[in-house]
Motif scaffolding. Structure first.
Motif, mmCIF file in Angstrom:
data_model
loop_
_atom_site.group_PDB
_atom_site.id
_atom_site.type_symbol
_atom_site.label_atom_id
_atom_site.label_comp_id
_atom_site.label_asym_id
_atom_site.label_seq_id
_atom_site.Cartn_x
_atom_site.Cartn_y
_atom_site.Cartn_z
ATOM 1 N N GLU A 93 -24.619 -4.323 5.641
ATOM 2 C CA GLU A 93 -24.391 -4.358 4.195
ATOM 3 C C GLU A 93 -24.916 -3.078 3.544
ATOM 4 O O GLU A 93 -26.020 -2.619 3.865
ATOM 5 N N VAL A 94 -24.132 -2.497 2.659
ATOM 6 C CA VAL A 94 -24.607 -1.369 1.855
ATOM 7 C C VAL A 94 -25.333 -1.961 0.647
ATOM 8 O O VAL A 94 -24.720 -2.566 -0.225
ATOM 9 N N ILE A 95 -26.642 -1.782 0.600
ATOM 10 C CA ILE A 95 -27.449 -2.343 -0.483
ATOM 11 C C ILE A 95 -27.327 -1.506 -1.745
ATOM 12 O O ILE A 95 -27.155 -2.022 -2.849
ATOM 13 N N ARG A 100 -28.103 5.472 -0.568
ATOM 14 C CA ARG A 100 -27.631 5.376 0.814
ATOM 15 C C ARG A 100 -28.396 4.342 1.620
ATOM 16 O O ARG A 100 -28.533 4.448 2.841
ATOM 17 N N LEU A 101 -28.909 3.314 0.947
ATOM 18 C CA LEU A 101 -29.704 2.294 1.633
ATOM 19 C C LEU A 101 -28.800 1.182 2.144
ATOM 20 O O LEU A 101 -28.018 0.602 1.395
ATOM 21 N N VAL A 102 -28.909 0.909 3.437
ATOM 22 C CA VAL A 102 -28.093 -0.131 4.051
ATOM 23 C C VAL A 102 -29.000 -1.129 4.762
ATOM 24 O O VAL A 102 -30.107 -0.793 5.198
ATOM 25 N N ARG A 103 -28.523 -2.359 4.857
ATOM 26 C CA ARG A 103 -29.236 -3.393 5.612
ATOM 27 C C ARG A 103 -28.411 -3.717 6.849
ATOM 28 O O ARG A 103 -27.223 -4.023 6.757
ATOM 29 N N VAL A 104 -29.053 -3.620 8.010
ATOM 30 C CA VAL A 104 -28.367 -3.831 9.284
ATOM 31 C C VAL A 104 -29.147 -4.872 10.071
ATOM 32 O O VAL A 104 -30.354 -4.706 10.292
ATOM 33 N N GLU A 105 -28.477 -5.928 10.484
ATOM 34 C CA GLU A 105 -29.171 -6.935 11.282
ATOM 35 C C GLU A 105 -29.304 -6.457 12.727
ATOM 36 O O GLU A 105 -28.492 -5.685 13.242
ATOM 37 N N ALA A 106 -30.342 -6.946 13.394
ATOM 38 C CA ALA A 106 -30.762 -6.375 14.675
ATOM 39 C C ALA A 106 -29.767 -6.603 15.793
ATOM 40 O O ALA A 106 -29.753 -5.854 16.775
ATOM 41 N N GLY A 107 -28.918 -7.628 15.688
ATOM 42 C CA GLY A 107 -27.983 -7.921 16.760
ATOM 43 C C GLY A 107 -26.659 -7.195 16.647
ATOM 44 O O GLY A 107 -25.793 -7.348 17.514
ATOM 45 N N ALA A 108 -26.481 -6.396 15.605
ATOM 46 C CA ALA A 108 -25.251 -5.611 15.484
ATOM 47 C C ALA A 108 -25.234 -4.535 16.562
ATOM 48 O O ALA A 108 -26.267 -4.097 17.056
ATOM 49 N N ARG A 109 -24.027 -4.121 16.942
ATOM 50 C CA ARG A 109 -23.873 -2.991 17.854
ATOM 51 C C ARG A 109 -23.521 -1.766 17.014
ATOM 52 O O ARG A 109 -22.939 -1.866 15.941
ATOM 53 N N TRP A 110 -23.834 -0.586 17.558
ATOM 54 C CA TRP A 110 -23.659 0.623 16.754
ATOM 55 C C TRP A 110 -22.201 0.926 16.449
ATOM 56 O O TRP A 110 -21.897 1.564 15.439
ATOM 57 N N ALA A 111 -21.282 0.448 17.262
ATOM 58 C CA ALA A 111 -19.863 0.601 16.917
ATOM 59 C C ALA A 111 -19.539 -0.179 15.654
ATOM 60 O O ALA A 111 -18.788 0.290 14.789
ATOM 61 N N GLN A 112 -20.109 -1.371 15.534
ATOM 62 C CA GLN A 112 -19.890 -2.189 14.341
ATOM 63 C C GLN A 112 -20.515 -1.544 13.111
ATOM 64 O O GLN A 112 -19.936 -1.563 12.022
ATOM 65 N N VAL A 113 -21.686 -0.948 13.290
ATOM 66 C CA VAL A 113 -22.359 -0.293 12.169
ATOM 67 C C VAL A 113 -21.538 0.902 11.690
ATOM 68 O O VAL A 113 -21.296 1.076 10.488
ATOM 69 N N ALA A 114 -21.095 1.732 12.623
ATOM 70 C CA ALA A 114 -20.311 2.908 12.247
ATOM 71 C C ALA A 114 -19.024 2.502 11.542
ATOM 72 O O ALA A 114 -18.627 3.123 10.539
ATOM 73 N N GLN A 115 -18.376 1.450 12.027
ATOM 74 C CA GLN A 115 -17.128 0.983 11.435
ATOM 75 C C GLN A 115 -17.359 0.485 10.013
ATOM 76 O O GLN A 115 -16.563 0.744 9.107
ATOM 77 N N ALA A 116 -18.481 -0.219 9.791
ATOM 78 C CA ALA A 116 -18.769 -0.779 8.468
ATOM 79 C C ALA A 116 -19.154 0.294 7.457
ATOM 80 O O ALA A 116 -18.841 0.182 6.268
ATOM 81 N N LEU A 117 -19.825 1.356 7.907
ATOM 82 C CA LEU A 117 -20.314 2.382 6.986
ATOM 83 C C LEU A 117 -19.293 3.470 6.696
ATOM 84 O O LEU A 117 -19.369 4.136 5.660
ATOM 85 N N ALA A 118 -18.339 3.663 7.605
ATOM 86 C CA ALA A 118 -17.376 4.758 7.446
ATOM 87 C C ALA A 118 -16.615 4.718 6.114
ATOM 88 O O ALA A 118 -16.447 5.776 5.483
ATOM 89 N N PRO A 119 -16.156 3.548 5.628
ATOM 90 C CA PRO A 119 -15.441 3.546 4.342
ATOM 91 C C PRO A 119 -16.299 4.002 3.164
ATOM 92 O O PRO A 119 -15.768 4.405 2.125
ATOM 93 N N HIS A 120 -17.612 3.968 3.335
ATOM 94 C CA HIS A 120 -18.536 4.397 2.279
ATOM 95 C C HIS A 120 -18.952 5.862 2.443
ATOM 96 O O HIS A 120 -19.777 6.359 1.663
ATOM 97 N N GLY A 121 -18.434 6.540 3.468
ATOM 98 C CA GLY A 121 -18.828 7.918 3.713
ATOM 99 C C GLY A 121 -20.248 8.047 4.212
ATOM 100 O O GLY A 121 -20.909 9.065 3.963
ATOM 101 N N LEU A 122 -20.733 7.049 4.949
ATOM 102 C CA LEU A 122 -22.108 7.024 5.423
ATOM 103 C C LEU A 122 -22.145 6.861 6.941
ATOM 104 O O LEU A 122 -21.197 6.366 7.552
ATOM 105 N N ALA A 123 -23.258 7.258 7.532
ATOM 106 C CA ALA A 123 -23.462 7.071 8.963
ATOM 107 C C ALA A 123 -24.950 7.037 9.255
ATOM 108 O O ALA A 123 -25.772 7.549 8.480
ATOM 109 N N ILE A 124 -25.298 6.433 10.369
ATOM 110 C CA ILE A 124 -26.662 6.430 10.893
ATOM 111 C C ILE A 124 -26.593 7.002 12.299
ATOM 112 O O ILE A 124 -25.832 6.511 13.135
ATOM 113 N N SER A 125 -27.354 8.039 12.571
ATOM 114 C CA SER A 125 -27.403 8.583 13.922
ATOM 115 C C SER A 125 -28.153 7.604 14.813
ATOM 116 O O SER A 125 -29.300 7.244 14.539
ATOM 117 N N SER A 126 -27.469 7.146 15.840
ATOM 118 C CA SER A 126 -28.055 6.113 16.698
ATOM 119 C C SER A 126 -27.918 6.549 18.148
ATOM 120 O O SER A 126 -28.057 7.718 18.465
#
Length: 436
Positions: A93-95, A100-126
């Protein structure tokens, strides 16, 4: 319901998987390690995690926590114990887009995180693979494709939602529970179970990435030139290198990632790599960050890649270190050697700011061996590399021991980690067995 685990709490109905359950085969293992746990709990809330920990305390079962499946340490499963599998906790979730603060639950995979953040123009280096889980990286370190631009994942964790070993739910941030926040950013495994993170993402559009293949000479001069190029490179450039044996010689497969969509910026950052030696192949792309951690990476994990892995951090690529790397990756019994560039933003934090204290080293070296050679081949090859290492990354060690702890958490950092593990987990419910 009465089982060998005792009377299960009502909130865990349908969430406890034992060997007779058809789901067990898909939940027992990680990507690298086949496990035979007594049970796997798949919690859907922090309360469920607390209930699972109560079972562990009442039964005395050893606990393994799994946020993903790749974990090279193999710590996401065990034999005869209790596995807490966080895969159902995978929301992103983009809080606050402005900060640029996002909330990410621990069981997500980084592919899911990248997919969710891309429409917002954001990324987390993982990490460098989309199937890797968030929790292990965000509590252990986080050396990703953008590490020299962004730093480590832990450097941008602003708060952690944690279930302590006694079942208590705590939100740790700089104001509330700062000690818990400190230890969860680099040494979280022995303090509590993270269920979610608030992370400051980076602005990112498309990125450039270039794939090169270079011949590695026996003396390792190619590797020395690579290290020097990266040391002097702009922060936009991060690289990963895989050394692969070609009989008696070695090839370096280099992925260079530039955190920019500007062709001129990409070209200027990458061009010096063309001068490190005999570069025989190259391929360049401008693409979304999701291309590096695609959803195609998401797969089941059933121990399909058995491996023995260790690692070390290099401050300088000395002639002896480079020669040792070239030798270990060639010859009759080679190991797989991977190099990850550090420096840049990864050097910015004070070493005491997080439990990941390694802020001056420039290269992460990971060594892996596979059946039938396995641990013996790794130990032999690593013997010539280890004297050059200055610290280690706990997530890339498949047989951790007390020496691993000392290398991963040196000096005052190790003292503080030990004190905080004892404070938050006095009964040793989560404490790694090699620290018992």
């Amino acid at each position: 319901m009465n089982t060998s685990l005792g009377t299960l709490p009502g909130e865990l109905a349908g969430k406890v998987v034992t060997p007779g359950d058809r789901r067990y085969r898909m939940l027992r293992s990680t990507y690298t390690t086949v496990g035979s746990p007594a049970a796997v709990v798949v919690p859907e809330s922090a309360g469920d995690v607390g209930a699972a920990l109560r079972i562990a305390r009442e039964t005395g079962l050893r606990v393994a926590v799994r946020s993903g499946g790749h974990g090279l340490s193999g710590s996401g499963t065990n034999d005869g114990g209790l596995v807490i599998d966080l895969s159902a906790l995978h929301r992103v979730e983009v809080i606050d887009r402005a900060s640029r603060l996002v909330r990410v639950e621990a069981g997500a995979r980084w592919a899911q995180v990248a997919q969710a953040l891309a429409p917002h123009g954001l990324a987390i280096s993982s990490g460098d693979h989309g199937n890797v889980g968030v929790g292990g990286i965000a509590t252990g370190g986080g050396v990703g494709w953008l590490v020299r631009t962004y730093g480590l994942t832990v450097d941008h964790v602003r708060a952690v939602e944690v279930v302590l070993p006694d079942g208590t739910f705590v939100r740790a941030d700089a104001e509330a529970e700062p000690d818990l926040l400190w230890v969860m950013r680099g040494a979280g495994a022995g303090a509590g179970i993270a269920v979610a993170f608030e992370i400051e993402a980076m602005e990112l559009g498309d990125i450039g990435y270039v794939q090169l293949v270079a011949a590695v000479d026996p003396a390792g001069e190619t590797l020395r030139r690579w290290a020097e190029v990266v040391r002097e490179a702009p922060r936009e450039l991060s690289t990963a290198v895989m050394l692969a044996s070609r009989g008696t010689s070695t090839a370096a497969f280099i992925t260079a990632v530039v955190s920019s969509d500007s062709p001129s910026t990409i070209r200027e950052a990458v061009e010096p790599l063309l001068g490190i030696g005999d570069v025989t192949a190259q391929e360049a792309h401008v693409a979304p960050y999701t291309a590096l951690v695609p959803t195609q990476h998401l797969h089941a994990n059933n121990g399909q890649m058995a491996t023995a892995t260790t690692n070390g951090l290099l401050t300088d690529m000395t002639p002896d270190a480079a020669r040792a790397l070239a030798t270990a990756s060639a010859g009759p019994h080679p190991i797989l050697v991977q190099l990850r560039s550090l420096g840049g933003a990864a050097h910015d934090p004070d070493p005491s700011a997080t439990a990941f204290a390694h802020r001056h080293q420039n290269t992460l070296v990971v060594g892996s061996a596979f059946p039938p050679d396995g641990r013996g081949a790794l130990a032999t090859a690593w013997g010539s590399i280890d004297p050059h290492a200055d610290g280690a990354y706990v997530n890339f060690e498949s047989t951790p021991d007390e020496a691993t702890f000392a290398r991963a958490y040196p000096g005052a950092t190790g003292t503080r980690v030990t004190e905080l593990w004892q404070r938050y987990d006095p009964d040793g419910v989560l404490r790694p067995q090699w620290r018992a």
